[in-house]
Design an enzyme around this catalytic site. Structure first.
Site, PDB file in Angstrom:
ATOM      1  N   GLU A 192      45.938  43.734  58.087  1.00  0.00           N
ATOM      2  CA  GLU A 192      45.104  43.441  56.917  1.00  0.00           C
ATOM      3  C   GLU A 192      45.295  42.015  56.426  1.00  0.00           C
ATOM      4  O   GLU A 192      44.333  41.371  55.994  1.00  0.00           O
ATOM      5  CB  GLU A 192      45.416  44.439  55.795  1.00  0.00           C
ATOM      6  CG  GLU A 192      44.998  45.868  56.102  1.00  0.00           C
ATOM      7  CD  GLU A 192      43.518  46.005  56.416  1.00  0.00           C
ATOM      8  OE1 GLU A 192      42.708  45.254  55.806  1.00  0.00           O
ATOM      9  OE2 GLU A 192      43.155  46.830  57.265  1.00  0.00           O
TER      10      GLU A 192
ATOM     11  N   ALA B   7      44.512  44.138  51.396  1.00  0.00           N
ATOM     12  CA  ALA B   7      44.834  45.564  51.510  1.00  0.00           C
ATOM     13  C   ALA B   7      43.807  46.247  52.387  1.00  0.00           C
ATOM     14  O   ALA B   7      42.720  45.713  52.623  1.00  0.00           O
ATOM     15  CB  ALA B   7      44.858  46.217  50.124  1.00  0.00           C
TER      16      ALA B   7
ATOM     17  N   ARG C 281      33.733  45.179  44.267  1.00  0.00           N
ATOM     18  CA  ARG C 281      34.104  46.585  44.361  1.00  0.00           C
ATOM     19  C   ARG C 281      33.055  47.404  43.631  1.00  0.00           C
ATOM     20  O   ARG C 281      32.980  47.399  42.399  1.00  0.00           O
ATOM     21  CB  ARG C 281      35.498  46.817  43.753  1.00  0.00           C
ATOM     22  CG  ARG C 281      36.628  46.184  44.558  1.00  0.00           C
ATOM     23  CD  ARG C 281      36.652  46.698  45.973  1.00  0.00           C
ATOM     24  NE  ARG C 281      37.867  46.327  46.703  1.00  0.00           N
ATOM     25  CZ  ARG C 281      38.098  46.633  47.961  1.00  0.00           C
ATOM     26  NH1 ARG C 281      37.165  47.282  48.654  1.00  0.00           N
ATOM     27  NH2 ARG C 281      39.222  46.281  48.547  1.00  0.00           N
TER      28      ARG C 281
ATOM     29  N   GLU D  17      41.918  39.797  56.361  1.00  0.00           N
ATOM     30  CA  GLU D  17      41.351  39.436  55.066  1.00  0.00           C
ATOM     31  C   GLU D  17      41.687  38.015  54.628  1.00  0.00           C
ATOM     32  O   GLU D  17      41.006  37.469  53.760  1.00  0.00           O
ATOM     33  CB  GLU D  17      41.806  40.432  53.988  1.00  0.00           C
ATOM     34  CG  GLU D  17      41.279  41.841  54.231  1.00  0.00           C
ATOM     35  CD  GLU D  17      41.371  42.726  53.012  1.00  0.00           C
ATOM     36  OE1 GLU D  17      42.164  42.412  52.105  1.00  0.00           O
ATOM     37  OE2 GLU D  17      40.641  43.734  52.970  1.00  0.00           O
TER      38      GLU D  17
ATOM     39  N   GLU E 270      33.677  42.114  52.426  1.00  0.00           N
ATOM     40  CA  GLU E 270      34.662  41.135  52.870  1.00  0.00           C
ATOM     41  C   GLU E 270      34.024  39.820  53.329  1.00  0.00           C
ATOM     42  O   GLU E 270      34.728  38.829  53.525  1.00  0.00           O
ATOM     43  CB  GLU E 270      35.499  41.727  54.006  1.00  0.00           C
ATOM     44  CG  GLU E 270      36.317  42.939  53.570  1.00  0.00           C
ATOM     45  CD  GLU E 270      37.143  43.514  54.706  1.00  0.00           C
ATOM     46  OE1 GLU E 270      36.905  43.112  55.861  1.00  0.00           O
ATOM     47  OE2 GLU E 270      38.012  44.358  54.438  1.00  0.00           O
TER      48      GLU E 270
END
Length: 214
Positions: free
Chosen positions: A122, A105, A93, A126, A172
């Site tokens: 999601e 998320a 992040r 993910e 991701e």
């Protein structure tokens, strides 16, 4: 209209709330909807993910300017396996310069999108997972002074593989997944080692629910 209140004890000893106008109410504490005239609203920065909006608001006989992130909203998934372990993912992040642990998320694809549909998407995108049962867990605003984003978190159980791998990119692309006991997450949160807001809120919410059920 519900007024801001402070707690006190009425003569019976029963907890109540004494409002600023002197009235006493047993109504549970709750956020109060409020709307003031927006005399001007402009997008001052159009971003790749979200925009920054500047509103001029007529408030209490005066005019004030507030800037905030104009957000479509988001969802997160607190997924549990048959042993009660929680699925967490780790990814980079950039704003906080962390590879933090968080829940699956993502953003709503468009404003007004069905939240459960987005949550199922999601979890698949993910973590390559789907679930049999879904229930709303908690909804919260990430930063009431700086963003209109609300995150709806779902609790998902009966989790299984989708039997297919989603093609991921950017942050991701190197996601790490782990199944972690809730007790371990609680220790990490209270010890300051886990900081992602959705993970913190969801874990504490589930812990409170489970403690009430005992």
């Amino acid at each position: 209209m519900t007024r801001c209140c402070v707690r006190n004890l009425v003569p019976t000893g029963r907890p109540a709330r004494a409002c600023l106008d002197g009235a006493v109410t047993d109504a549970p504490i709750a956020d109060e909807s409020a709307s003031f005239e927006v005399t001007e609203s402009t997008v001052v920065y159009e971003g790749a993910v979200w925009d920054v909006r500047r509103d001029t608001v007529a408030y209490n006989g005066d005019s004030m300017v507030r800037e905030y992130i104009d957000h479509t909203g988001a969802v997160a998934v607190y997924a549990e396996d048959d042993e009660g372990r929680v699925l967490v993912i780790q990814q980079y992040r950039h704003p906080v310069r962390l590879r933090d642990w968080e829940l699956p998320a993502g953003l709503l694809d468009m404003e007004g999108e069905d939240h459960l549909t987005a949550a199922k998407r999601e979890l698949g995108e993910e973590a390559d997972l789907e679930a049999d049962t879904w229930e709303p867990l908690v909804r919260y605003n990430t930063s009431s002074g700086g963003s209109d984003e609300f995150i709806q978190i779902y609790r998902a159980r009966g989790v299984r593989s989708t039997e297919s791998a989603f093609e991921r990119e950017a942050e991701e692309a190197d996601i790490v997944t782990r199944w972690v006991p809730r007790a371990e997450l609680l220790e990490g949160i209270l010890g300051g080692r886990l900081n992602n807001s959705a993970l913190v809120v969801a874990t504490l919410a589930v812990e409170a629910i489970e403690q009430r059920g005992k």
